[in-house]
Structure formats: structure tokens, C-alpha cells
Scaffold this motif. Structure first.
Motif, PDB file in Angstrom:
ATOM      1  N   ASP A   8       0.840  -1.199   0.000  1.00  0.00           N
ATOM      2  CA  ASP A   8       0.000   0.000   0.000  1.00  0.00           C
ATOM      3  C   ASP A   8       0.867   1.236   0.000  1.00  0.00           C
ATOM      4  OD1 ASP A   8      -2.290  -1.391   0.092  1.00  0.00           O
ATOM      5  OD2 ASP A   8      -2.504  -1.307   2.283  1.00  0.00           O
ATOM      6  N   LEU A   9       0.705   2.052  -1.002  1.00  0.00           N
ATOM      7  CA  LEU A   9       1.495   3.270  -1.088  1.00  0.00           C
ATOM      8  C   LEU A   9       0.541   4.450  -1.118  1.00  0.00           C
ATOM      9  CD1 LEU A   9       4.261   4.632  -1.598  1.00  0.00           C
ATOM     10  CD2 LEU A   9       3.890   4.270  -4.031  1.00  0.00           C
ATOM     11  N   SER A  10       0.723   5.391  -0.176  1.00  0.00           N
ATOM     12  CA  SER A  10      -0.075   6.609  -0.254  1.00  0.00           C
ATOM     13  C   SER A  10       0.853   7.809  -0.217  1.00  0.00           C
ATOM     14  CB  SER A  10      -1.088   6.660   0.890  1.00  0.00           C
ATOM     15  OG  SER A  10      -0.402   6.731   2.124  1.00  0.00           O
ATOM     16  N   GLY A  11       0.335   8.974  -0.592  1.00  0.00           N
ATOM     17  CA  GLY A  11       1.167  10.165  -0.679  1.00  0.00           C
ATOM     18  C   GLY A  11       1.691  10.330  -2.094  1.00  0.00           C
ATOM     19  N   GLU A  12       2.510  11.362  -2.290  1.00  0.00           N
ATOM     20  CA  GLU A  12       2.992  11.652  -3.644  1.00  0.00           C
ATOM     21  C   GLU A  12       4.511  11.638  -3.694  1.00  0.00           C
ATOM     22  OE1 GLU A  12       0.936  15.339  -5.064  1.00  0.00           O
ATOM     23  OE2 GLU A  12      -0.265  14.835  -3.305  1.00  0.00           O
ATOM     24  N   ILE A  13       5.035  11.129  -4.792  1.00  0.00           N
ATOM     25  CA  ILE A  13       6.481  11.136  -5.000  1.00  0.00           C
ATOM     26  C   ILE A  13       6.752  11.772  -6.362  1.00  0.00           C
ATOM     27  CG2 ILE A  13       8.562   9.727  -5.217  1.00  0.00           C
ATOM     28  CD1 ILE A  13       7.076   7.546  -3.632  1.00  0.00           C
ATOM     29  N   TYR A  14       7.649  12.734  -6.388  1.00  0.00           N
ATOM     30  CA  TYR A  14       8.029  13.347  -7.664  1.00  0.00           C
ATOM     31  C   TYR A  14       9.527  13.162  -7.886  1.00  0.00           C
ATOM     32  CZ  TYR A  14       3.476  15.512  -7.351  1.00  0.00           C
ATOM     33  OH  TYR A  14       2.131  15.716  -7.243  1.00  0.00           O
ATOM     34  N   ILE A  15       9.865  12.657  -9.049  1.00  0.00           N
ATOM     35  CA  ILE A  15      11.273  12.506  -9.398  1.00  0.00           C
ATOM     36  C   ILE A  15      11.543  13.453 -10.561  1.00  0.00           C
ATOM     37  CG2 ILE A  15      13.082  10.915 -10.174  1.00  0.00           C
ATOM     38  CD1 ILE A  15      11.968  10.037  -7.508  1.00  0.00           C
ATOM     39  N   ASP A  16      12.422  14.394 -10.377  1.00  0.00           N
ATOM     40  CA  ASP A  16      12.729  15.394 -11.399  1.00  0.00           C
ATOM     41  C   ASP A  16      11.439  16.037 -11.927  1.00  0.00           C
ATOM     42  OD1 ASP A  16      14.153  16.987 -13.055  1.00  0.00           O
ATOM     43  OD2 ASP A  16      14.754  15.428 -14.468  1.00  0.00           O
ATOM     44  N   GLY A  17      10.535  16.341 -11.016  1.00  0.00           N
ATOM     45  CA  GLY A  17       9.314  17.039 -11.396  1.00  0.00           C
ATOM     46  C   GLY A  17       8.195  16.157 -11.910  1.00  0.00           C
ATOM     47  N   LYS A  18       8.494  14.867 -12.143  1.00  0.00           N
ATOM     48  CA  LYS A  18       7.445  14.006 -12.686  1.00  0.00           C
ATOM     49  C   LYS A  18       6.852  13.139 -11.594  1.00  0.00           C
ATOM     50  CE  LYS A  18       8.676  13.322 -17.484  1.00  0.00           C
ATOM     51  NZ  LYS A  18       9.626  12.550 -18.293  1.00  0.00           N
ATOM     52  N   ASP A  19       5.550  12.921 -11.698  1.00  0.00           N
ATOM     53  CA  ASP A  19       4.879  12.078 -10.722  1.00  0.00           C
ATOM     54  C   ASP A  19       5.326  10.627 -10.909  1.00  0.00           C
ATOM     55  OD1 ASP A  19       3.168  10.686  -9.074  1.00  0.00           O
ATOM     56  OD2 ASP A  19       1.436  11.968  -9.529  1.00  0.00           O
ATOM     57  N   ALA A  20       5.841  10.030  -9.837  1.00  0.00           N
ATOM     58  CA  ALA A  20       6.375   8.673  -9.940  1.00  0.00           C
ATOM     59  C   ALA A  20       5.308   7.664 -10.353  1.00  0.00           C
ATOM     60  CB  ALA A  20       7.002   8.253  -8.608  1.00  0.00           C
TER      61      ALA A  20
END
Lengths: 275, 568
Positions: free
Chosen positions: B64-76
């Protein structure tokens, strides 16, 4: 030392210089036609040719001693078994029956001997062709060659990976086996046969576990470097064909055509000298 | 404003196989060009954090993954593991296991092959990066033949060809000897200066990592970020030990001398650290030190005479002589591949010497089988998984006794006793798979202890352990040494370990023993250290800076450490 199964030697004859792909094509085409044909004249021709190439590649007897002996034993065993199970096969094939020694079920006929001679030659001819491919091809080129003739790159890369990991697994096996001996399994000659056997099986569990771990790590490492992203991939060790490679491929096609011509002449796969 | 390269917003992650989330509400922002160190004890979630950055989660592990991750500005969420890998180059923990090519050159080119680069481009890039990392003479070598440092360079080159803006390194120091570790840190520093890429290093060896410029340290514990600090700020907070991370040795020493950390300037560099009380204190404590006697006049337990050994044509030992006395706590050090493990294997019978004699309590070992030697000498390999062959903990420990046909009741008593010594008794009916790495290590020690060995040989007893488990294992071994007069030899790359826990150091050089002395004397000899690929500890740097004898200084500290322990 390059880790590999078949003992690739780092020699530099013209056979070594050929790309893996052209050698693989030669190996596949020529062994297929030699397997189909039962004409000893054609097979001997191919045999002479491959022995010539074999000499040219400067492979030493020590490198291949073990494999050749093994193949020889199996070939002889096979020929004997063919005779035991159907001593009359030759006569049925060629339609005549020239009895040499009458032994009831095991009656020896000229036809049977001739048939088995052809069979033996066929086994014999594949030895130099396959050894040339295995010993003069850099293991790094195996997977590229397989991929080039149409095998999927995932499949052919797994071959190259297993080559890479064989020494590691061998090492693990040795270490685990020693550790088990230290625990008390007497695998040395001082132990009884049963306890030695039991000790050996104990090695398998840790070996499998450690190998599974390795597989997981390596597949992660490969994905992290985009293995499997595209339908194709290129190969660092791939070399472009040069004139020699084209000549070898032409030669193998020529041999196939020759084989077919012989078959036309014989009116089938079998050359029949008895009629 | 600098560009944000990695951003975590309220990220929580729970592996499907687990009841509790491994990461809880992580907020983290890493900017372009920053070099960030992630530290935390085992199980704190730092590797999971790394796996979220490079996309291994959710690709290979479900949960279960919640929250947001951005790598170099892009949504993972919108990136496959392949997309992410072009942004984040990952060097996995054990560089040996991530080799995919049969040769160095092929391994470097692996990523480019998958991106369908043509051969001339691949060759040019391989040459460019192998030159830069000085591995250009190794291109045709098989990975098995490389040293730890060379393997790591190959791994790095394979990432650098991708020009990815972020580099993620998982415990890059784990498999390296002190010198190679130092070189690896230097190399990262140089690369960073030149390429200005973003670098994330996951490591629990804080002291070595701090010899380079680090912009910030992310401290993790129990799935949460405790805080994000500048190195000096973190060191002054004096909270590291609480979180199972070893403080730099010099900080530990300054604290022991009663120096208040808040008064220090440039606390993050042993070369520069200073403060009003420092010089006085160091001089004072080093002045009147009770000498610690390490002299051991017990009988020889192990005696090696004129030992020679070679792997094929490669000579490892030539006429090696050494005697180990009963009760010794010996550290075996030297550069990678010099033969430390080989020497142990010769003693326990895994290998047979070409010439020479090995005697144990006056009896020759050479005619004895591995099993017979194991009755007296316990050998603990570095990797516990190679030694464990049973499913249940109790059975594993009992195995050696069963095979030696002890009666059942006696086996039970002995196994329980060994499990108690190793703090594993409560788990005796558990499957081994439920144990952590450190616990497995203790399990392998327990299964040797039941055989009541007189000598224990341990290969890297603390490798891959965080500070908490490191101290636990080493104090446990020291207790065994004191209470049961168990002689011990341990192989190590860790200079702290050598200085703190051994009474005698054998430095192995090419073909022979380079030095046989106390750890303090060894650490004081810079020429010797360089020759054996070892490094000074920060203590000896401190001693040198303030002009006191290293020996006195370290004796004071070790004396103090031992007093502390006996008080506890």
C-alpha cells in the motif's frame, strides 16, 4: 581467466575471428543436413572439411579430451543398443539381406553394419563442428549470436548469465560443503558412505537459498538498467560480418545444397549400395 | 530557486507481507546538485526509501502506497521502472551480485545495449567513462577477478554512461577495505564536483561518509524521518547513539573527556575540530595513563610454523610463522584479497598448505579432517546463510551435537545453554527465516559454541550490522573471551573494531605477516597502514594534531570504556 563452461581459448586463428553468428549458422545448417543424410560419401566429405577447420582452429587435444571421450562412449553405446533392439533394421531399410554371421535374433547382416556405419559417421561428424563453435566463440558472443538468428534476447541473455554465474555457484557449493563438514558431516574419506551422502544433500538447502537470493538481486539490477524495456537490444560484443563470415555462410548453404543433390541422386535419405 | 529533484509528500508505504507500514508519513525534498546522506539503524526504512526513489517499489514489491512522490518534477505514479532508471542511477549494495556482463566492458555497456545504442557510440562511451574512473585497463577482465573497489567503479561507470541526473548508492562502503572505502568516497566527491549531479547515499558508516562534503543528513528511525540536519548540527545534537548509529570516533572521545559538544567549532571535520577546552583536555588525559598490559604469557594454543600456500601459481603465503596464546583476542587485518580468509581456512582444514606445520595445543592439525578440527576450532563465516542448513533454530544449534552422537538430554542442556548465552533462547522454537541478519550471525556462533571450542575464528563478525548490533555482538564476544577464556581470532576491515576489541593485531601482507603488535602500535605506524591498505582512525588524527602520543591517548579511552562496561 574468462569464466566459461566449455573452455573458450583466447586464440586468434581465422576460425576465432569469425563472428559467433556465422559459426552458429554453419553449425546448425551443416549438422542438420548431416543428420538427415545417410549417404556415407557425403558425410565423409563434410567430416573431412570439418576436421580441416578443426585443425585450422588449433584446438589442443587436452582441451577436448574429456568431451570427446564422453561422446565416443555414448556413440558406441548407442550403436550397440540399436543393434540389440533392432538387428534387422538395416535389412528392412535397404530391402536386401546379406547374412554375414547367422546368430538367430542377433544375425549380423551387411545391411545392418552399413546402416550403423552411416549412423556412427553422423555422430562423428557433429563432434568437430560443435566443438569448433563452442571453443572458438567468445562466451560474450553466444547470446548475441543466438539473438541474431532469432532467439529472443531474454532467453539468450539468460544463457550468458548462467555462464557468468557458474563459477560463483561452484564456489558457493564448495564453501557450503566445507561448512557442513565443520558442523560434523564427515564427507571426507574418513566417513561412512551413508553419512557422506547425507552430508552432501544438506548442502542443497543453503545453496538453493543463496542462489535464489542472487537471482532476485540480479533481476533487480537488470531492471534498474532497463533490461526488457524494448523489443530489441543491441550487443556490445556484436561484430559486423566481414567477407570471411559471408563466405562461411555461403559455404554452409553450399553444403546443404550438396547434401540435397546427393539425396536426389540416391532417391531418398539413404544411399543404397546393395541394389 | 534550485530545482527540486526528489520530492516526497506524506508518503506512507506498507509491504503486503507486513502488518505495519515500513515508512510513515515521509516528507522530503532534495534539490538539484545536493549530496544527501540517509542514515538510520537496520530496519529503519532507509532501504525502502531508496527503493521508492528508484522505482523498485512498486515494480518488484507490492504494497500500500499513499502520498505523492516526484522525481525530477514528474509524478512517480506515471513512471515505469525503466523511465525512473533514466533519472536515477542505482548502485546496489553488493556490487558483486549486480554484475550482469561477462566482462567489465560489457557490464558498463549493459544499459546502453538495452537502449539500443549502436556499437560505435557504446564503445566511445565505455572508453570515456572507464578512462575517467581508471578502469580502462580492466575492460576485458571478468568481474570475479576484480577487487572490491574496482567492482564498485565498474558499477558506477555503468550508471554514469546513462547521464542520469540522480545517483543513488546503497551502502557503497560495505564491502571495501578502509583504503578502498576512502578512495571510493574521494571518487564520489570528485565526480560530484565535476558533474554537479544529485547524489543520495544510504549508509550507516557515518564517520567515513563525513570525510566528504555532505549537504544534509536525513536521519531515519522506525519508518520515520527523525530530522534533516547539516552534519555539524547533527553531531552537536548528540543523538546518534540513541538511534543506533555510531558517532565518529573523535566525537566519542571528546565526549568521554568531558568536552561539551556545543563549545566546538567545525565539529564535522576531525582535521579542523577545535574548541576552548580541547587541547588542554587531550594533553591532560594523555599525561598520566595507567599502561594497559596486553602481554599474555599463557601457553600457545595455536602455533603455525613455516607455512606456505599458493592457489595454483599465485603465491599467498611463504614461510609464515605465528603463535597465538590462550585467551588472546586477535584481529587479523590487511588489504582485500591478501589472504586473511585463506589463513583461517588453512587452520580449519578447508584448504591444505603446501608446506609447514599447524599445531593446536601441541598436536598437529594437518592429519585431522575438517570435522575433527571443528571439535576444537569454531569457524564462523562472513555469510551466515552459507552455514545454516536447518529450518528451526533449535535443530540448527543441535546439529553438531547430534552428528557427534551425544545423548538427547545432554544435547538439550547444551543447546539451551548456548542459546541463552547468545540471547536467542526465547526464539528457540522459531523458524530461522524469522531472524534478522544479526540474529542469524549469533545463531551461527551458538551452533559453534555448543561444541565447546577452544578457539573461535570469525570472518567479519560485524559486517553489515548497525552500531547497536555491532556493539551487542562485540560485547558478547568480549564477554565470552573473559568469562570462558575463549581464544578468538577475527578478520576485520574495521579499524575501530580492531582498536577497541582486540588485544593483538596481526597485519597480513603479501606472503607473510607484516606486523604483530598491539592495535595501538599498528595504528600509530603510518607507513605500515599505507602498505596494508588500512587507514588511521580519527583518534590518531586527533592525537597527532594535539601532539600527544597516540598510544597514551587511546589507552586512556580504552581504559575508560572498559571501566564503563564493568560498571554496567
Amino acid at each position: 581467466m574468462n569464466s566459461n563452461l566449455f573452455g573458450y581459448d583466447h586464440n586468434n586463428t581465422w576460425v576465432h575471428q569469425l563472428t559467433g553468428t556465422s559459426k552458429l549458422i554453419f553449425f546448425i545448417l551443416v549438422s542438420i543436413i548431416a543428420m538427415i543424410s545417410y549417404d556415407y560419401r557425403f558425410i565423409i566429405l563434410v567430416l573431412l572439411l570439418s576436421i580441416f577447420a578443426f585443425k585450422q582452429s588449433q584446438i589442443k587435444w587436452v582441451q577436448i579430451k574429456f568431451v570427446v571421450k564422453l561422446i565416443f562412449i555414448f556413440a558406441v553405446l548407442n550403436l550397440v543398443m540399436v543393434f540389440v533392439f533392432s538387428p534387422n533394421h538395416g535389412a528392412a531399410l535397404y530391402g536386401t539381406r546379406h547374412v554375414l554371421i547367422n546368430l538367430g535374433y542377433f544375425t549380423i547382416t551387411k545391411e545392418q553394419l552399413f546402416y550403423e556405419l552411416n549412423l556412427g559417421l553422423k555422430y562423428l561428424v557433429t563432434v568437430p563442428i560443435s566443438l569448433i563453435f563452442l571453443i572458438t566463440t567468445n562466451p560474450s558472443e553466444f547470446s548475441a549470436s543466438l539473438n541474431k538468428i532469432g532467439v529472443s534476447y531474454r532467453l539468450s541473455y539468460s544463457l550468458s548469465l548462467s555462464l557468468r554465474y557458474i563459477p560463483d555457484v561452484q564456489n558457493d557449493f564448495k564453501e557450503i560443503s566445507l561448512a557442513q563438514q565443520a558442523r560434523g558431516y564427515e564427507i571426507s574419506k574418513k566417513g561412512k558412505l551413508f553419512s557422506r551422502l547425507k552430508g552432501t544433500t544438506q548442502i542443497l538447502i543453503p545453496l538453493i537459498l543463496s542462489s535464489l537470493d542472487k537471482i532476485q538481486t540480479i533481476s533487480q539490477a537488470m531492471e534498474l538498467r532497463r533490461f526488457g524495456k524494448n523489443k530489441h537490444r543491441t550487443w556490445y560484443m556484436n561484430r559486423n560480418f566481414n567477407k570471411k563470415d559471408y563466405s562461411i555462410i555461403l559455404l554452409s548453404i553450399f553444403i546443404v545444397i550438396l547434401g540435397i543433390l546427393f539425396m536426389k541422386m540416391d532417391g531418398g535419405r539413404f544411399y543404397n549400395p546393395f541394389i | 530557486m534550485p530545482k527540486t529533484m526528489i520530492e516526497f509528500k506524506n508518503v506512507t508505504f506498507r509491504y503486503n507481507a507486513q502488518a505495519e507500514p515500513t515508512l510513515k508519513n515521509i516528507n522530503l525534498q532534495i534539490n538539484e546538485g545536493e549530496k544527501v546522506l540517509v542514515v538510520g539503524p537496520s530496519g529503519s526504512g532507509k532501504s525502502t526509501l531508496g527503493n521508492l526513489i528508484n522505482g523498485i517499489i512498486p515494480e518488484n514489491f507490492r504494497g500500500d502506497l499513499s502520498g505523492e512522490i516526484y522525481i525530477d518534477g514528474k509524478d512517480a505514479k506515471d513512471m515505469s521502472i525503466f523511465d525512473t532508471s533514466l533519472k536515477v542511477g542505482t548502485l546496489l549494495q553488493n556490487s558483486n551480485d549486480q554484475f550482469v556482463g561477462l566482462t567489465v566492458a560489457e557490464d558498463i555497456a549493459f544499459g546502453m545495449e538495452n537502449d539500443c545504442f549502436d556499437n560505435p557510440t557504446m564503445r566511445a562511451k565505455v572508453n570515456q567513462w572507464s578512462n575517467k574512473l581508471s578502469i580502462n585497463n580492466l575492460l576485458k577482465q571478468a568481474p570475479n577477478n576484480l577487487s572490491g573497489g574496482q567492482k564498485q567503479r565498474t558499477g558506477l561507470a555503468g550508471l554514469l554512461v546513462d547521464d542520469s541526473p540522480i545517483l543513488l548508492l546503497d551502502e557503497p562502503l560495505a564491502a571495501l577495505d578502509p583504503m578502498a572505502g576512502h578512495e571510493s568516497i574521494q571518487l564520489l566527491q570528485d565526480l560530484h564536483n565535476e558533474l554537479k549531479n544529485t547524489i543520495v547515499i544510504i549508509e550507516h558508516r557515518l564517520e567515513e561518509s563525513l570525510t566528504q562534503d555532505i549537504d544534509k543528513i536525513v536521519l531515519m528511525d522506525d519508518g520515520e524521518i527523525v530530522g534533516i540536519y547539516h552534519p555539524a548540527e547533527l553531531l552537536k545534537k548528540n543523538i546518534l547513539n540513541k538511534y543506533g548509529i555510531r558517532e565518529p570516533l573523535y566525537i566519542e572521545a571528546l565526549k568521554k573527556m568531558g568536552v561539551s559538544l556545543n563549545t566546538l567549532n567545525e565539529i564535522d571535520s576531525v582535521e579542523k575540530v577545535n574548541g576552548p577546552e580541547v587541547a588542554d583536555r587531550i594533553k591532560k588525559v594523555s599525561a598520566n595513563v595507567k599502561p594497559i598490559s596486553n602481554y599474555n604469557d599463557s601457553d600457545d594454543i595455536l602455533s603455525i610454523k613455516k607455512l606456505s600456500f599458493s592457489y595454483g601459481k599465485k603465491e599467498i603465503f611463504d614461510n609464515l610463522n605465528v603463535d597465538i596464546q590462550k585467551g588472546d583476542m586477535v584481529s587479523l587485518v590487511g588489504k582485500n584479497g591478501v589472504g586473511k580468509t585463506t589463513l583461517s581456512k588453512l587452520i580449519v582444514g578447508f584448504l591444505t598448505p603446501n608446506a609447514g606445520e599447524i599445531k593446536f595445543n601441541g598436536e598437529s592439525l594437518l592429519n585431522k579432517s575438517i570435522k575433527e578440527r571443528a571439535d576444537d576450532i569454531g569457524y564462523i563465516m562472513q555469510d551466515p546463510d552459507k552455514m545454516i542448513s536447518k529450518v528451526m533454530i533449535y535443530d540448527e544449534v543441535a546439529l553438531g551435537l547430534k552428528l557427534r552422537h551425544y545423548p538427547k538430554a545432554q544435547i538439550k542442556a547444551k543447546v539451551n545453554h548456548a542459546l541463552k548465552i547468545c540471547n536467542l533462547y526465547p526464539f528457540r522454537n522459531w523458524p530461522i527465516s524469522a531472524l534478522s541478519y544479526g540474529q542469524k550471525k549469533r545463531l551461527t556462533i551458538a551452533s559453534m559454541l555448543v561444541l565447546s571450542p577452544k578457539l573461535l575464528i570469525l570472518d567479519e563478525p560485524t559486517a553489515g550490522q548497525d552500531y547497536y548490533h555491532y556493539t551487542e555482538i562485540m560485547n558478547f564476544l568480549r564477554k565470552l573471551n573473559h568469562e570462558q577464556a575463549l581464544t578468538m581470532i577475527f578478520i576485520t576491515h574495521d579499524m575501530h573494531l580492531m582498536a577497541e576489541y582486540s588485544t593483538r593485531t596481526l597485519v597480513i601482507g603479501d606472503h607473510n605477516i607484516l606486523r604483530d603488535n598491539t592495535p595501538a602500535k599498528v595504528l600509530d605506524d603510518e607507513q605500515l597502514l599505507a602498505k596494508a591498505n588500512l587507514r588511521r582512525t580519527s583518534l590518531s588524527i586527533l592525537a597527532k594534531r594535539f601532539n600527544v602520543k597516540y598510544n597514551d591517548f587511546s589507552n586512556y579511552l580504552i581504559g575508560k570504556e572498559r571501566d564503563n562496561q564493568y560498571e554496567q
